[in-house]
Design a protein around this motif. Structure first.
Motif, PDB file in Angstrom:
ATOM      1  N   UNK A 191      22.659  17.719  64.208  1.00  0.00           N
ATOM      2  CA  UNK A 191      21.750  18.353  65.172  1.00  0.00           C
ATOM      3  C   UNK A 191      22.501  19.123  66.269  1.00  0.00           C
ATOM      4  N   UNK A 192      23.595  19.771  65.903  1.00  0.00           N
ATOM      5  CA  UNK A 192      24.332  20.519  66.915  1.00  0.00           C
ATOM      6  C   UNK A 192      24.761  21.887  66.403  1.00  0.00           C
ATOM      7  N   UNK A 193      23.968  22.443  65.467  1.00  0.00           N
ATOM      8  CA  UNK A 193      24.275  23.765  64.931  1.00  0.00           C
ATOM      9  C   UNK A 193      23.933  24.833  65.971  1.00  0.00           C
ATOM     10  N   UNK A 194      24.926  25.616  66.352  1.00  0.00           N
ATOM     11  CA  UNK A 194      24.713  26.646  67.371  1.00  0.00           C
ATOM     12  C   UNK A 194      23.993  27.844  66.773  1.00  0.00           C
ATOM     13  N   UNK A 195      23.410  28.657  67.671  1.00  0.00           N
ATOM     14  CA  UNK A 195      22.702  29.852  67.219  1.00  0.00           C
ATOM     15  C   UNK A 195      23.620  30.823  66.475  1.00  0.00           C
TER      16      UNK A 195
END
Length: 684
Positions: free
Chosen positions: A298-302
């Motif tokens: 849950x930490x995928x950047x844009x």
């Protein structure tokens, strides 16, 4: 000998050793010393300032000088290397500014360096321009599939970097907009450089050569150094004088070495092995792996999300392009396999496929037809005018043939000077169409005459298998071709005999021509045509050829011949047969010549044949010869009128002459058909 060899090697080494080579060697040596200092502590802690400030910046500026010198002194790829040299120079100035104002004696004590960052970030646009210029100089022809492969690989690498490196950098950045912007500018710039570089590698067909490998290694080292530095800074794990310090000057020096490495020749690369699908497949797996990683943590950047989606879309575009290219290649290879390259007509393989279809569709009530052609005189044309002219002739004739039968069927070239036509069941006027196709394959000019022999087969009436159809058409073709050759030989031999006969007996030439004219007209009236009429015409012209062997004293005697002279004179038909039988093609003519003086009642010579035993052609010649003899002035008898000659023929009908032939002869004279027959030209 060994001394000479060693001396030659030393001379070659001295020839290759230039000031720039020594300078690059010094730069590489400086990088090695710096790496040893940062990894194993070479020189001790008291030399940190020397290495971190002096040697470090000397290597950076030395690399910038080497790249710019390459652009100035060498014309090839000058704009690209000047742009890259400018980028390395901006980078060096940024590092020098940081050294002087953030690390040196005059340092302000702040970690922020807008000027230094601005100079360092100015490197990226220069590098982008340099890479694109180098790509354009390296490749003559750039296939879009190669460009997409490079872009896919670059996007996949950038996706992985963005997914792993950016989250901690963004999380550790200060809340100020400037801090976040600077923190993201370096990794994003490195990611774009990585995309550019890997795309360039793909454009070379993954055969980059030493120059591109050095550039790629430089960009990779710089990206690793920037990402690691920013990651360690964001996580408060960065420490000075570590292995990281040697990566930036190493990257700069690699660019200097690449600038002076011999540039490969421009080539067009093709990818036709496992690498065709390896790059898209691995890149797609990398993008999918990033999606899974982001879903789990849950930490995928844009930026990582955008790059991953873009990678998947470009892979889809690449696969669609691959399918399209393969279909185009398949269609092209099939066209080449089924088309004659010279004429553009279908070849033998195409014909066999179409014959299979014709055999399935043809019905006795709706037959198809195959016509095979072979050019006559083409070898002589080739020998006279050359093969290029022969190829041009074949192209012209094939265009004419295709245009002639376009509405009724398809034309093919079997190879050499052989052609075929497959006519559908809807083709009308088959005989006229065949004759028109033969005319289309004919051409005449100064010094040459091209014609065509042909053989035709009806499908399925005469054959219903492709192999059998071709075999039968080939047999008929060469039967007709042999006949053409024989007819040509016949005409040549006939002309020789007639010329020889005319030279010896000029007065008899008119008699022969008169008899030949009458014979053709009567033969037509009695239903003869085609080859029978041709044989009859030749026999009429040559029926007196045996008189060449008769002594002039007998042939030109003004008085009536005595019994012995008549016996010798009657041998002329046998002599004529012997002369003509020497040529196999004239044997049917020889048979008529021998029987040309047989009487209907059996009292003629030389064999005493009676009635229908006498060939019809010989009976016709006998009547016409008698009429012409009676109406012509002879040394031993005056000429009679046509009416008197006809009366004599009627009087002798049933005894000397065939009554049916006499009736046909009289009807022919009454209808004045000889006038038409005079214009007849005997053809082969």
């Amino acid at each position: 000998m060994a001394d000479v060899s060693r001396r030659s090697r030393r001379q070659a080494m001295r020839a290759r050793t230039t000031p720039m080579t020594l300078f690059l060697a010094c730069l590489l040596g400086g990088v090695g010393v710096l790496v040893l200092h940062t990894t194993v502590g070479l020189g001790g802690p008291h030399t940190n300032g020397l290495f971190d400030n002096g040697i470090y910046n000397a290597l950076m500026f030395g690399a910038a000088f080497a790249v710019i010198a390459r652009g100035i002194t060498v014309k090839a790829q000058r704009p690209a290397w000047l742009a890259m040299g400018a980028g390395v120079l901006f980078w060096s100035l940024g590092e020098l500014y940081i050294t002087l104002f953030l690390k040196g004696p005059g340092a302000a004590g702040s970690s922020a360096s807008p000027v230094g960052d601005a100079l360092s970030l100015a490197m990226y646009p220069c590098m982008y321009v340099a890479l694109m210029l180098l790509v354009g100089a390296h490749l003559r022809e750039l296939r879009i599939s190669m460009w997409l492969d490079g872009l896919i690989a670059g996007l996949a690498a950038a996706t992985l970097a963005a997914a792993i490196v950016l989250p901690p950098i963004i999380g550790g950045a200060h809340s100020e907009i400037g801090s976040v912007t600077i923190s993201l500018a370096y990794p994003i710039g490195d990611i774009l450089l990585l995309i550019f570089t890997i795309s360039a590698l793909g454009m070379t067909g993954w055969r980059p050569g030493r120059v591109w490998l050095l550039i790629a290694a430089s960009m990779l080292l710089n990206a690793i150094a920037d990402s690691t530095y920013l990651y360690q800074t964001a996580t408060d794990t960065y420490g000075a004088n570590t292995w990281l310090e040697g990566l930036w000057p190493a990257a700069a020096v690699l660019l200097a070495v690449a600038a002076w490495t011999p540039w490969p020749l421009a080539t067009r690369q093709r990818i036709e092995d496992w690498r065709l699908v390896l790059v898209p497949a691995v890149s797609l797996l990398a993008a999918l792996g990033v999606f899974v990683y982001g879903n789990l943590h849950r930490q995928l950047t844009l930026p990582a999300l955008i790059l991953a989606i873009t990678t998947v879309l470009v892979v889809c575009a690449r696969l669609m392009l691959t399918v399209r290219e393969n279909l185009t290649m398949l269609i092209g290879s099939r066209r080449l396999a089924l088309t004659d390259p010279l004429t553009g007509l279908g070849n033998r393989r195409q014909l066999m496929e179409d014959l299979q279809l014709a055999c399935r569709l043809a019905r006795p009530s709706e037959p198809w037809r195959l016509v095979m052609y072979d050019l006559n005189g083409f070898k002589g044309y080739n020998d006279t005018f050359g093969h290029p002219a022969g190829d041009a002739l074949l192209a012209r004739l094939s265009d004419k043939l295709s245009a002639t039968i376009a509405a009724h069927g398809t034309a093919y070239r079997m190879g050499g000077d052989e052609f075929c036509v497959l006519l559908g069941s809807s083709a009308a006027s088959e005989h006229e169409l065949e004759q028109a196709s033969v005319a289309a394959l004919s051409e005449h000019g100064p010094g040459f005459a091209i014609g065509a022999s042909h053989g035709e087969v009806s499908i399925p009436e005469e054959a219903d298998k492709p192999a059998a159809i071709l075999q039968l058409a080939d047999q008929r073709l060469y039967q007709r071709k042999d006949q053409s050759r024989e007819n040509g030989a016949v005409l040549a031999l006939r002309d020789v005999l007639l010329q020889a006969f005319q030279e010896r007996y000029p007065d008899l030439r008119a008699h022969q021509h008169g008899v030949g004219t009458l014979v053709l007209a009567v033969g037509r009236r009695m239903g003869l045509d085609g080859e029978e009429l041709d044989v009859l015409a030749r026999a009429a012209e040559l029926h007196d050829v045996g008189k060449i062997a008769i002594p002039d004293a007998i042939l030109g005697k003004p008085d009536r011949l005595d019994a012995q002279e008549w016996q010798f004179m009657r041998r002329h038909t046998i002599l004529g047969e012997r002369i003509l039988t020497a040529a196999r093609a004239l044997r049917p003519v020889a048979r008529l010549v021998r029987a040309s003086h047989e009487r209907f009642d059996g009292r003629g010579y030389p064999d005493g044949l009676r009635g229908q035993e006498i060939p019809l052609g010989a009976r016709i010649i006998f009547v016409c010869d008698a009429y012409d003899a009676m109406t012509s002035e002879r040394a031993y008898s005056p000429a009679v009128t046509p009416a008197e000659a006809i009366a004599e023929l009627r009087a002798c009908a049933g005894t000397q002459f065939d009554p049916d032939v006499v009736d046909a002869f009289v009807q022919t004279l009454t209808a004045e058909e000889p006038a038409t027959a005079v214009n007849h030209t005997i053809t082969s």
